[in-house]
Design a protein around this motif. Structure first.
Motif, short mmCIF file in Angstrom:
data_model
loop_
_atom_site.label_atom_id
_atom_site.label_comp_id
_atom_site.label_asym_id
_atom_site.label_seq_id
_atom_site.Cartn_x
_atom_site.Cartn_y
_atom_site.Cartn_z
N HIS A 182 0.87 -1.17 0.00
CA HIS A 182 0.00 0.00 0.00
C HIS A 182 0.91 1.22 0.00
N VAL A 183 0.84 2.00 -1.08
CA VAL A 183 1.69 3.18 -1.23
C VAL A 183 1.14 4.30 -0.36
N GLU B 297 5.60 8.33 -5.65
CA GLU B 297 5.27 7.57 -6.86
C GLU B 297 6.32 6.49 -7.05
N VAL C 97 6.14 -0.90 -10.29
CA VAL C 97 6.07 -2.31 -9.92
C VAL C 97 5.96 -3.12 -11.21
N GLU D 24 4.44 -0.99 -14.23
CA GLU D 24 3.22 -0.23 -13.88
C GLU D 24 3.56 0.88 -12.90
N ILE E 190 2.69 3.29 -9.80
CA ILE E 190 1.87 3.26 -8.59
C ILE E 190 2.06 4.57 -7.85
N ARG E 191 1.00 5.01 -7.17
CA ARG E 191 1.02 6.31 -6.49
C ARG E 191 0.39 6.19 -5.11
N ASP F 39 -2.58 3.84 -3.78
CA ASP F 39 -2.72 2.58 -4.52
C ASP F 39 -2.36 1.39 -3.64
N THR F 40 -3.05 0.27 -3.85
CA THR F 40 -2.76 -0.99 -3.19
C THR F 40 -2.51 -2.04 -4.26
N VAL F 41 -1.44 -2.81 -4.08
CA VAL F 41 -1.04 -3.84 -5.04
C VAL F 41 -1.08 -5.19 -4.34
N HIS G 271 9.69 -3.88 -7.10
CA HIS G 271 8.99 -2.61 -6.89
C HIS G 271 9.96 -1.60 -6.31
N HIS H 167 6.02 2.64 0.90
CA HIS H 167 4.86 1.76 0.94
C HIS H 167 4.89 0.91 2.19
#
Length: 132
Positions: A61-62, A66, A69, A77, A79-80, A83-85, A95, A105
């Motif tokens: 979870h960011v 920025e 990943v 991709e 991520i900011r 965002d959750t990955v 990442h 994150h």
């Protein structure tokens, strides 16, 4: 219930597993039978992990900045913050921060029966990290 007021100091991301400047704070490692582990990972611009997997997957979870990943064979991709990955169990991935920004994150993992949470991999020529 227990409140933890002290935790281990910030650790530098080990060379060979991380590229660039990366700092790791262990936030929670409850006693068994829990196998959850929670970390806050801080990446300087361009800092990133090497290829790795997690036996039970990983949630990122960011919280600020920025980053980027990639899972093996997939596109890089962006991520900011916010965002959750979800990374699948045993999915090769990396990442880190975008080339010109910091990124932090939270990383949540579950330890395997043997206590391991991560397996580092080497593959010459990757990760396919974008140039700054």
């Amino acid at each position: 219930m227990r409140i933890t007021r002290n935790r281990p100091g910030t650790q530098s991301g080990p060379a060979g597993q991380f590229n660039g400047s990366v700092w790791i704070d262990e936030i929670a490692a409850p006693e068994p039978p829990s196998r959850l582990r929670l970390f806050s990972v801080h990446f300087a611009p361009g800092g990133h992990t090497g290829w790795h997997t997690h036996p039970h997957g990983q949630v990122l979870h960011v919280t600020e900045g920025e980053g980027l990943v990639q899972h093996r064979g997939g596109p890089v991709e962006a991520i900011r913050a916010g965002d959750t990955v979800w990374i699948e169990p045993d999915e090769w991935h990396w990442h880190g921060a975008a080339p010109r920004t910091f990124m932090t994150h939270l990383a949540l993992v579950e330890a395997a029966e043997d206590g391991s949470t991560i397996h580092w991999h080497t593959d010459p020529g990757v990760p396919e990290y974008p140039a700054a």
